[in-house]
Design an enzyme around this catalytic site. Structure first.
Site, PDB file in Angstrom:
ATOM      1  N   LYS A 126       0.864  -1.186   0.000  1.00 49.86           N
ATOM      2  CA  LYS A 126       0.000   0.000   0.000  1.00 49.86           C
ATOM      3  C   LYS A 126       0.894   1.227   0.000  1.00 49.86           C
ATOM      4  O   LYS A 126       2.036   1.157   0.449  1.00 49.86           O
ATOM      5  CB  LYS A 126      -0.900   0.017   1.251  1.00 49.86           C
ATOM      6  N   ASP A 166      -6.949   4.381  -4.692  1.00 48.66           N
ATOM      7  CA  ASP A 166      -7.636   4.179  -3.411  1.00 48.66           C
ATOM      8  C   ASP A 166      -8.265   5.541  -3.105  1.00 48.66           C
ATOM      9  O   ASP A 166      -8.465   6.347  -4.043  1.00 48.66           O
ATOM     10  CB  ASP A 166      -6.644   3.741  -2.319  1.00 48.66           C
ATOM     11  N   ASN A 242     -15.750   5.986  -5.477  1.00 46.74           N
ATOM     12  CA  ASN A 242     -15.726   4.907  -6.459  1.00 46.74           C
ATOM     13  C   ASN A 242     -16.462   3.652  -5.970  1.00 46.74           C
ATOM     14  O   ASN A 242     -17.333   3.128  -6.671  1.00 46.74           O
ATOM     15  CB  ASN A 242     -14.261   4.586  -6.800  1.00 46.74           C
TER      16      ASN A 242
HETATM   17  P1  NDP Z   1     -12.963   7.637  -3.037  1.00 49.58           P
HETATM   18  O1  NDP Z   1     -11.897   8.629  -2.797  1.00 49.58           O
HETATM   19  O2  NDP Z   1     -13.482   7.454  -4.399  1.00 49.58           O
HETATM   20  O3  NDP Z   1     -14.208   7.921  -2.079  1.00 49.58           O
HETATM   21  C1  NDP Z   1     -14.052   7.936  -0.696  1.00 49.58           C
HETATM   22  C2  NDP Z   1     -15.383   8.282  -0.053  1.00 49.58           C
HETATM   23  O4  NDP Z   1     -15.290   8.057   1.331  1.00 49.58           O
HETATM   24  C3  NDP Z   1     -15.749   9.737  -0.233  1.00 49.58           C
HETATM   25  O5  NDP Z   1     -17.138   9.855  -0.284  1.00 49.58           O
HETATM   26  C4  NDP Z   1     -15.183  10.377   1.025  1.00 49.58           C
HETATM   27  O6  NDP Z   1     -15.836  11.567   1.417  1.00 49.58           O
HETATM   28  C5  NDP Z   1     -15.437   9.295   2.045  1.00 49.58           C
HETATM   29  N1  NDP Z   1     -14.413   9.400   3.109  1.00 49.58           N
HETATM   30  C6  NDP Z   1     -13.084   9.342   2.947  1.00 49.58           C
HETATM   31  N2  NDP Z   1     -12.449   9.513   4.119  1.00 49.58           N
HETATM   32  C7  NDP Z   1     -13.415   9.700   5.026  1.00 49.58           C
HETATM   33  C8  NDP Z   1     -13.410   9.930   6.423  1.00 49.58           C
HETATM   34  N3  NDP Z   1     -12.260  10.022   7.119  1.00 49.58           N
HETATM   35  N4  NDP Z   1     -14.602  10.034   7.039  1.00 49.58           N
HETATM   36  C9  NDP Z   1     -15.754   9.936   6.358  1.00 49.58           C
HETATM   37  N5  NDP Z   1     -15.822   9.724   5.028  1.00 49.58           N
HETATM   38  C10 NDP Z   1     -14.673   9.616   4.380  1.00 49.58           C
HETATM   39  O7  NDP Z   1     -12.373   6.260  -2.457  1.00 49.58           O
HETATM   40  P2  NDP Z   1     -12.814   4.769  -2.800  1.00 49.58           P
HETATM   41  O8  NDP Z   1     -14.271   4.691  -3.054  1.00 49.58           O
HETATM   42  O9  NDP Z   1     -11.877   4.262  -3.814  1.00 49.58           O
HETATM   43  O10 NDP Z   1     -12.452   4.026  -1.446  1.00 49.58           O
HETATM   44  C11 NDP Z   1     -13.384   3.898  -0.363  1.00 49.58           C
HETATM   45  C12 NDP Z   1     -12.959   2.760   0.546  1.00 49.58           C
HETATM   46  O11 NDP Z   1     -12.890   1.541  -0.202  1.00 49.58           O
HETATM   47  C13 NDP Z   1     -11.581   2.913   1.194  1.00 49.58           C
HETATM   48  O12 NDP Z   1     -11.603   2.324   2.464  1.00 49.58           O
HETATM   49  C14 NDP Z   1     -10.691   2.099   0.287  1.00 49.58           C
HETATM   50  O13 NDP Z   1      -9.522   1.649   0.945  1.00 49.58           O
HETATM   51  C15 NDP Z   1     -11.622   0.938  -0.049  1.00 49.58           C
HETATM   52  N6  NDP Z   1     -11.279   0.190  -1.242  1.00 49.58           N
HETATM   53  C16 NDP Z   1     -11.198   0.805  -2.462  1.00 49.58           C
HETATM   54  C17 NDP Z   1     -10.908   0.067  -3.590  1.00 49.58           C
HETATM   55  C18 NDP Z   1     -10.916   0.666  -4.939  1.00 49.58           C
HETATM   56  O14 NDP Z   1     -10.805  -0.098  -5.914  1.00 49.58           O
HETATM   57  N7  NDP Z   1     -11.066   1.965  -5.115  1.00 49.58           N
HETATM   58  C19 NDP Z   1     -10.585  -1.365  -3.489  1.00 49.58           C
HETATM   59  C20 NDP Z   1     -10.787  -1.928  -2.177  1.00 49.58           C
HETATM   60  C21 NDP Z   1     -11.096  -1.159  -1.103  1.00 49.58           C
HETATM   61  P3  NDP Z   1     -15.109  12.974   1.273  1.00 49.58           P
HETATM   62  O15 NDP Z   1     -15.241  13.348  -0.170  1.00 49.58           O
HETATM   63  O16 NDP Z   1     -15.852  13.874   2.195  1.00 49.58           O
HETATM   64  O17 NDP Z   1     -13.682  12.771   1.687  1.00 49.58           O
END
Ligand code: NDP
Length: 450
Positions: A126, A166, A242
């Protein structure tokens, strides 16, 4: 926990006293391994668990860049190359101000197990930075990505370490990172990053993969427990990035209704079902806030987040899908969900439930689809992207989607089989840990003391 497991956990705590997320992830895995470790006396002598909990390599580096006002900013970059036991290091990059070594190590540690579950040849890693992409211009994002890659490039490669996206790293950032890598290396090495744009080596379905994969897994879990399904159910999904968006899309396809989504500021509730196209436009095109949903959907409600517990978990739902970040479901939130009749939790985010929250769900017969298994569709499709880059040949959307679906079905079956074999019933949290660990332990033994 038996003596050996307790000893290792104590040592990990002593060695990493300021890394709560990493310790939480290790504790969560070790606390389910007793029956397997009991059956293998030889593990202690070859320090198998000690090796599995110590990263092969930690890289931290300076990332200087110039903002639009002409000021130089310095961020910190990370790449944790935790294990290349079963394939090249593989895992995403996170750009978020909360990024630190503990968060990077927990994510890399989880990734080893997740990648093992996919059945594909990928190790665990990571990386990321404490850079905050919010409010930055495109040019600032580009300059940051270029500087980040100017250091990272020497540590990665298609057969060495393959980063992806991520939190805070999507198609735009991967494009800038890939461009800089290609320029430095003077050649096209498509397989060095995944999540690339379709025009220059990306795979169909990679964008949708984590969200779709999560729903395939939860679908199997519901089916295996009383032949239940998504049809007619209500679903709440935290986050609006995402993973959340494409999980929502699949949920809707399966006849369920997404009634709430969120971001770090608050959540929206739409009893008629959230319009995902609106969310997509706000988050992917306008890069705005979820509350802006009300501009076009005044009938919806917005609840601002005020404390540690996200308001989204107060909303009554059949199925909860935490898809935002780690520890977003506290014990309090878990109690609320149970009280409101939630039957299943599908973890799209990594380690989204506090350990006590997971325990509470399991004790109250709420099905839990653990992150390591349930969100593995993203990395699995990344591995399929790498294969296509090596073949120099591209698969159709339907072909990749079918492969993803089969992988998720197989992951569910291996979690189910391991849970049953070791007396954990339908505790797939334990099942996922054991299934992944068993494979990794065999590979570690086979490769000798390295
Ligand atoms: P994005 O950046 O596309 O979206 C993240 C979302 O989560 C946003 O809506 C964001 O809101 C919210 N968020 C982020 N940090 C916080 C926080 N501290 N408190 C509350 N809300 C928060 O990321 P992904 O969708 O890619 O990833 C989301 C999760 O999925 C993560 O845990 C990631 O590790 C996991 N994941 C992702 C994969 C991928 O392929 N993308 C694969 C496997 C797991 P805001 O805009 O307000 O920050």
């Amino acid at each position: 926990m038996n003596e050996y497991l307790s000893k290792v956990l104590e040592e990990v705590k002593e060695k990493n006293p300021h890394e709560p997320e990493f310790l939480q992830a290790v504790d969560e895995v070790l606390s389910t391994l007793e029956p397997v470790v009991n059956a293998h006396d030889e593990y202690e002598n070859i320090a198998l668990l000690e090796r599995m909990t110590e990263p092969e390599r930690i890289i931290t580096f300076r990332v200087p860049w110039v903002n639009d006002a002409g000021k130089t900013i310095v961020n910190r970059g990370y790449r944790i190359q935790f294990s290349a036991l079963i394939g090249p290091y593989k895992g995403g990059l996170r750009f978020h101000p909360s990024v630190n070594q503990s968060i990077m190590k927990f994510l890399a540690f989880e990734q080893i197990f997740k990648n093992a579950l996919t059945g594909l040849p990928i190790g665990g890693a990571k990386g990321g930075s404490d850079f905050d992409p919010k409010g930055k211009s495109d040019n600032e994002i580009m300059r940051f990505c270029q500087s980040f890659m100017t250091e990272l490039y020497r540590h990665i490669g298609p057969d060495v370490d393959v980063p992806a996206g991520d939190i805070g790293v999507g198609a735009r950032e991967i494009g800038y990172l890939f461009g800089q890598y290609r320029r430095i290396k003077n050649g096209y090495e498509g397989g060095v990053l995944t999540g690339k744009g379709l025009e220059y080596g990306g795979s169909l379905v990679r964008t949708e993969a984590t969200g779709y994969g999560l729903i395939y897994y939860v679908r199997e879990m519901l089916k295996a427990n009383g032949n239940q399904s998504f049809a007619g159910k209500t679903v709440t999904i935290s986050g609006s990035g995402n993973v959340a968006i494409y999980a929502g899309q699949k949920v809707r396809e399966y006849g369920a209704k997404v009634v709430a989504m969120s971001d770090s500021n608050g959540c929206i509730y739409d009893k008629n079902g959230i319009n995902l196209d609106t969310v997509k436009r706000i988050k992917e095109v306008e890069r705005g806030r979820i509350r802006e949903y009300l501009k076009t959907h005044p009938e919806a409600k917005y609840y601002e987040r005020t404390g540690a517990d996200s308001p989204i978990w107060e909303i009554k739902t059949d199925i909860a899908l935490p898809c935002a970040t780690q520890n977003e479901v506290t014990l309090n939130s878990a109690k609320k969900l149970v009280e409101n009749g939630c039957i299943a939790v599908g973890e799209g985010a990594n380690m989204p439930c506090e350990k006590s929250a997971t325990a509470y769900f399991l004790a109250n017969n709420v099905l839990v689809a653990p992150a390591k298994a349930a969100n593995a569709g993203g990395v699995a499709t990344s591995a399929i992207e790498m294969s296509q880059n090596s073949m120099r040949y591209y698969l159709s959307f339907e072909e990749v989607d079918k492969m993803l679906e089969n992988i998720m079905i197989n992951i569910f079956k291996s979690c189910e089989a391991s849970a049953q074999k070791y007396g954990y019933g339908n505790n797939y949290v334990a099942g996922a840990n054991i299934a992944a660990f068993s494979k990794l332990a065999k590979a570690m033994k086979a490769q000798g003391i390295v």
